[in-house]
Design a protein around this motif. Structure first.
Motif, PDB file in Angstrom:
ATOM      1  N   VAL A 193      64.147  34.469  24.881  1.00 37.77           N
ATOM      2  CA  VAL A 193      62.853  34.163  24.272  1.00 37.77           C
ATOM      3  C   VAL A 193      62.526  32.672  24.416  1.00 37.77           C
ATOM      4  N   ALA A 194      63.524  31.819  24.140  1.00 38.07           N
ATOM      5  CA  ALA A 194      63.287  30.380  24.227  1.00 38.07           C
ATOM      6  C   ALA A 194      62.945  29.972  25.662  1.00 38.07           C
ATOM      7  N   MET A 195      63.627  30.591  26.614  1.00 34.54           N
ATOM      8  CA  MET A 195      63.396  30.257  28.015  1.00 34.54           C
ATOM      9  C   MET A 195      61.992  30.678  28.467  1.00 34.54           C
ATOM     10  N   ILE A 196      61.537  31.804  27.931  1.00 36.28           N
ATOM     11  CA  ILE A 196      60.169  32.236  28.254  1.00 36.28           C
ATOM     12  C   ILE A 196      59.179  31.228  27.682  1.00 36.28           C
ATOM     13  N   PHE A 197      59.464  30.824  26.431  1.00 34.88           N
ATOM     14  CA  PHE A 197      58.572  29.882  25.756  1.00 34.88           C
ATOM     15  C   PHE A 197      58.394  28.595  26.555  1.00 34.88           C
ATOM     16  N   ILE A 198      59.505  28.017  27.010  1.00 33.19           N
ATOM     17  CA  ILE A 198      59.375  26.713  27.671  1.00 33.19           C
ATOM     18  C   ILE A 198      58.905  26.843  29.130  1.00 33.19           C
ATOM     19  N   GLY A 199      58.966  28.062  29.678  1.00 31.90           N
ATOM     20  CA  GLY A 199      58.642  28.209  31.109  1.00 31.90           C
ATOM     21  C   GLY A 199      57.196  28.547  31.412  1.00 31.90           C
ATOM     22  N   ILE A 200      56.496  29.132  30.426  1.00 31.03           N
ATOM     23  CA  ILE A 200      55.173  29.683  30.735  1.00 31.03           C
ATOM     24  C   ILE A 200      54.185  28.662  31.324  1.00 31.03           C
ATOM     25  N   PRO A 201      54.136  27.411  30.814  1.00 29.20           N
ATOM     26  CA  PRO A 201      53.122  26.504  31.377  1.00 29.20           C
ATOM     27  C   PRO A 201      53.332  26.227  32.861  1.00 29.20           C
ATOM     28  N   PHE A 202      54.567  26.322  33.330  1.00 28.52           N
ATOM     29  CA  PHE A 202      54.814  26.012  34.742  1.00 28.52           C
ATOM     30  C   PHE A 202      54.124  27.017  35.645  1.00 28.52           C
ATOM     31  N   VAL A 203      54.199  28.288  35.274  1.00 29.73           N
ATOM     32  CA  VAL A 203      53.525  29.300  36.086  1.00 29.73           C
ATOM     33  C   VAL A 203      52.007  29.130  35.981  1.00 29.73           C
TER      34      VAL A 203
ATOM     35  N   ALA B 119      51.640  29.970  45.532  1.00 34.64           N
ATOM     36  CA  ALA B 119      51.575  29.354  44.208  1.00 34.64           C
ATOM     37  C   ALA B 119      52.446  30.118  43.219  1.00 34.64           C
ATOM     38  N   LEU B 120      52.469  31.448  43.325  1.00 39.78           N
ATOM     39  CA  LEU B 120      53.303  32.252  42.432  1.00 39.78           C
ATOM     40  C   LEU B 120      54.768  31.906  42.616  1.00 39.78           C
ATOM     41  N   LEU B 121      55.178  31.723  43.873  1.00 40.55           N
ATOM     42  CA  LEU B 121      56.579  31.390  44.138  1.00 40.55           C
ATOM     43  C   LEU B 121      56.918  30.011  43.592  1.00 40.55           C
ATOM     44  N   THR B 122      56.005  29.060  43.765  1.00 43.25           N
ATOM     45  CA  THR B 122      56.244  27.726  43.212  1.00 43.25           C
ATOM     46  C   THR B 122      56.380  27.801  41.699  1.00 43.25           C
ATOM     47  N   GLY B 123      55.472  28.540  41.060  1.00 46.51           N
ATOM     48  CA  GLY B 123      55.517  28.686  39.611  1.00 46.51           C
ATOM     49  C   GLY B 123      56.818  29.317  39.169  1.00 46.51           C
ATOM     50  N   LEU B 124      57.239  30.326  39.916  1.00 48.23           N
ATOM     51  CA  LEU B 124      58.504  31.006  39.604  1.00 48.23           C
ATOM     52  C   LEU B 124      59.653  30.013  39.691  1.00 48.23           C
ATOM     53  N   ALA B 125      59.682  29.228  40.758  1.00 45.28           N
ATOM     54  CA  ALA B 125      60.776  28.276  40.962  1.00 45.28           C
ATOM     55  C   ALA B 125      60.799  27.237  39.848  1.00 45.28           C
ATOM     56  N   LEU B 126      59.628  26.728  39.499  1.00 46.54           N
ATOM     57  CA  LEU B 126      59.577  25.695  38.464  1.00 46.54           C
ATOM     58  C   LEU B 126      59.998  26.247  37.111  1.00 46.54           C
ATOM     59  N   ALA B 127      59.503  27.432  36.776  1.00 46.18           N
ATOM     60  CA  ALA B 127      59.845  28.037  35.489  1.00 46.18           C
ATOM     61  C   ALA B 127      61.339  28.322  35.433  1.00 46.18           C
ATOM     62  N   PHE B 128      61.870  28.762  36.562  1.00 49.51           N
ATOM     63  CA  PHE B 128      63.304  29.039  36.638  1.00 49.51           C
ATOM     64  C   PHE B 128      64.111  27.755  36.464  1.00 49.51           C
ATOM     65  N   ALA B 129      63.729  26.720  37.199  1.00 49.35           N
ATOM     66  CA  ALA B 129      64.457  25.454  37.134  1.00 49.35           C
ATOM     67  C   ALA B 129      64.441  24.898  35.710  1.00 49.35           C
ATOM     68  N   ARG B 130      63.286  24.995  35.090  1.00 47.41           N
ATOM     69  CA  ARG B 130      63.148  24.489  33.737  1.00 47.41           C
ATOM     70  C   ARG B 130      64.053  25.269  32.777  1.00 47.41           C
ATOM     71  N   ALA B 131      64.083  26.591  32.943  1.00 49.73           N
ATOM     72  CA  ALA B 131      64.867  27.429  32.040  1.00 49.73           C
ATOM     73  C   ALA B 131      66.355  27.193  32.237  1.00 49.73           C
ATOM     74  N   VAL B 132      66.785  26.981  33.483  1.00 51.06           N
ATOM     75  CA  VAL B 132      68.207  26.718  33.738  1.00 51.06           C
ATOM     76  C   VAL B 132      68.623  25.434  33.043  1.00 51.06           C
ATOM     77  N   GLY B 133      67.776  24.435  33.115  1.00 50.07           N
ATOM     78  CA  GLY B 133      68.132  23.137  32.561  1.00 50.07           C
ATOM     79  C   GLY B 133      67.862  23.004  31.079  1.00 50.07           C
ATOM     80  N   GLU B 134      67.233  24.016  30.475  1.00 51.03           N
ATOM     81  CA  GLU B 134      66.822  23.891  29.085  1.00 51.03           C
ATOM     82  C   GLU B 134      68.029  23.814  28.149  1.00 51.03           C
TER      83      GLU B 134
END
Lengths: 277, 345
Positions: free
Chosen positions: A146-156, A197-212
């Motif tokens: 849940v927390a990872m979804i929360f912090i990732g949404i703006p990136f997408v 753009a979807l792939l970029t958003g996916l990558a950024l949201a993923f990177a952010r969630a890994v590092g969160e």
């Protein structure tokens, strides 16, 4: 003749800007990362392998990467829907919703963690009805998710939004006049145009969630092997003064993250070419 | 296919795009909707295509109401000014799109689709570009692909919205001729929108001149050019000399001086005198209806264009005289319109 051999460029300053770029990137990114590797070299290969392949490390890495990927996928789907609504429709409060998307960017992650924990704790607004259904969120891997979804949404949202805005509405009209159903227009015309753009958003949201770290540790419960994320394990090792152990885990995270981001980048390049960018 | 447009009205906010428009388009016609921007021509085209909906009025295609159907059910081919090709698809897939998205029960087999696309690419003479992507094509090629894509669904009507508007002058000329011959070949009822009068007159069988959401005149290119119905059409089509005149009791006056031209059947009041540039005959000083001094002479093509300052007014006009006529800056000349028209202003 000899004077004209030096190629003139209409954009001068290549040398200067390249030099600055390299210096800056080295200072900010490369040197700290190199330090990470150097520190790991204090370990023998066997020691390194022992740390990395220990059950606790593997569990932490699995939780971090696995949940981050799942969260990024959820964000990809939901974020795209949010973008669609924000770009395509005019509704009261649209500007406010648009601004709300940025909140996870700006909020200190610890605050987000506390808020989410309070919300999903057993007596929280959402936690109470959910636990009545037998679903526990706070202090479980679900909480991390849940927390990872929360912090990732703006990136997408922020990556896809400008691209959708630029997508020519005539393309949809063309598809409609050629007899395409809404579904075909969506799947064959709009989504392929958005893919890079979807792939970029996916990558950024993923990177952010890994590092969160901040928001996750509050809600995770941090049980070793169950709900302990890799960044937390690194912090634990640091607090035990086992610096080399900490860097070993960090190196693995770094390499895996880099590999995944690199792969997504390639995918994105390929999609971009296909999209005629 | 016959298209009937009845009492069509469309507003965008307070802007009236179409104001009670009636129009009948016959089977196999190649019709031009001509007008300045904001005249409602594109809105009319988009309503026929089903991309826009009118506030009031009716559109029927072969007697059947079109407004109850969506764009995809009207079997109308639409070509956009900026091509609107699918950038992520090859040229081949772009043309095949309309065939591939058909409902399964009527969809052609893959082999039939390939054959049809090949046929269409041959028709637009671009079969060698099948594997390219749209961004690898020139503007003219893109527009021809867009046309092939629109024709793939075997449309009952072909609609083109400023199809050559984004192209350079030379390509535009080539495509005009090409569109004409294509229409001759496939004979599908076609409507194209343009603000370029030369394009409309050269390509269309029939021209509909629009202004401010209304149809000002409908007719063959010769009719609208030779017999413009009103001041707007005369001013918009062909280059004209336009002089503000006053009609009083069967006499035409320019400023204070009466002009020796007939004013039979004209309504008194402020009016406009229109003369085509080549219809102004240049004679010696003292002859003709108007007097003036030549300011500048430029020669190109079959004519020489003289700028003449009219005496007794501070207005200069441009006229086209034959090349063999002696004209020099400073000459005082008499001007006599061979043909002219006067419309109430």
């Amino acid at each position: 003749m000899s004077a004209s051999i030096r190629r003139r460029n209409t954009l001068p300053g290549f040398g200067l800007s390249m030099g600055l770029t390299l210096t800056w990137l080295s200072l900010i990114v490369l040197i700290p990362l190199a330090g990470l590797f150097v520190k790991t070299l204090e370990l023998s290969p066997d020691q390194f392998w022992g740390i990395v392949s220990s059950r606790r490390t593997l569990s932490a890495l699995k939780i971090s990467f696995g949940l981050a990927f799942l969260a990024a996928l959820v964000n990809l789907v939901m974020g795209t829907i949010v973008v669609w609504a924000l770009v395509r429709y005019r509704f009261p409060g649209r500007k406010i919703f648009d601004a709300i998307v940025d909140v996870p960017f700006a909020l200190p992650t610890a605050v987000a963690g506390v808020a989410l924990t309070a919300l999903f704790a057993e007596k929280g607004w959402l936690g109470a009805p959910l636990s009545a259904l037998g679903i526990k969120v706070a202090f479980t891997p679900v909480g991390i998710f849940v927390a990872m979804i929360f912090i990732g949404i703006p990136f997408v949202v922020r990556t896809v939004q400008p691209v959708l805005q630029d997508l020519d509405p005539e393309i949809e009209e063309a598809a409609a006049s050629l007899g395409a159903s809404r579904w075909h227009t969506m799947s064959k015309v709009i989504l392929p145009g958005l893919t890079p753009a979807l792939l970029t958003g996916l990558a950024l949201a993923f990177a952010r969630a890994v590092g969160e770290y901040g928001s996750v540790i509050f809600i995770a419960g941090n049980l070793p092997n169950v709900s302990e994320i890799a960044p937390l394990l690194i912090v634990i090792r640091l607090s035990e003064f086992r610096y080399a152990d900490a860097t070993a885990i960090a190196v693995v995270m770094l390499v895996v993250s880099f590999a995944i981001i690199f792969l997504v980048n390639r995918l994105q390049r390929w999609a971009q070419m296909r999209a005629g960018g | 296919m016959t298209i009937e447009v009845r009492n069509l009205t469309k507003q965008f906010g307070s802007f009236v795009a179409l104001d009670d428009v009636d129009l009948t388009i016959g089977d196999g016609e190649l019709l031009a909707l001509l007008g300045p921007s904001g005249s409602g021509k594109t809105t009319l085209l988009r309503i026929i295509a089903g991309l826009e909906w009118p506030d009031a009025g009716e559109v029927t295609i072969d007697g059947e109401s079109a407004l109850s159907r969506g764009a995809g059910e009207r079997h109308v081919g639409f070509v956009f000014q900026h091509y609107a090709l699918f950038r992520h698809m090859s040229v081949f897939e772009n043309v095949a799109f309309g065939l591939r998205v058909q409902p399964r029960r009527i969809r052609k087999s893959e082999a039939a689709i390939r054959a049809r696309v090949k046929e269409l690419l041959d028709l637009v003479q671009l079969d060698w570009l099948a594997d390219r992507y749209p961004n690898q094509l020139s503007g003219g090629q893109r527009q021809r692909i867009a046309l092939a894509r629109a024709l793939a669904i075997e449309p009952r009507i072909l609609l083109l919205d400023e199809p050559f508007g984004a192209l350079d002058a030379k390509v535009r000329k080539e495509l005009r001729h090409w569109l004409r011959s294509l229409h001759k070949e496939i004979r599908v009822t076609s409507i194209f929108v343009t603000h370029d009068q030369e394009e409309a007159l050269e390509v269309a069988n029939r021209v509909v001149v629009m202004d401010k959401g209304r149809i000002e005149q409908t007719g063959t290119p010769t009719e609208v050019y030779d017999h413009p119905a009103n001041a707007f059409v005369h001013g918009f089509i062909g280059e004209s000399i336009e002089l503000p005149v006053e009609v009083t009791d069967g006499q035409v006056r320019l400023g204070d001086s009466p002009l020796a031209i007939a004013a039979d059947g004209l309504v008194s009041g402020p009016s406009k005198l229109f003369v085509r540039r080549h219809d102004m005959q240049v004679g010696p000083s003292g002859s003709g209806v108007l007097q003036g001094a030549v300011i500048r002479v430029r020669t190109f093509g079959p004519v020489q264009r003289a700028e003449v300052a009219l005496t007794g007014g501070n207005k200069a006009i441009e006229i086209d005289a034959p090349r063999d006529q002696e004209l020099r800056p400073g000459d005082i000349v008499g001007l006599k319109p061979r043909h002219y028209r006067i419309f109430a202003a």
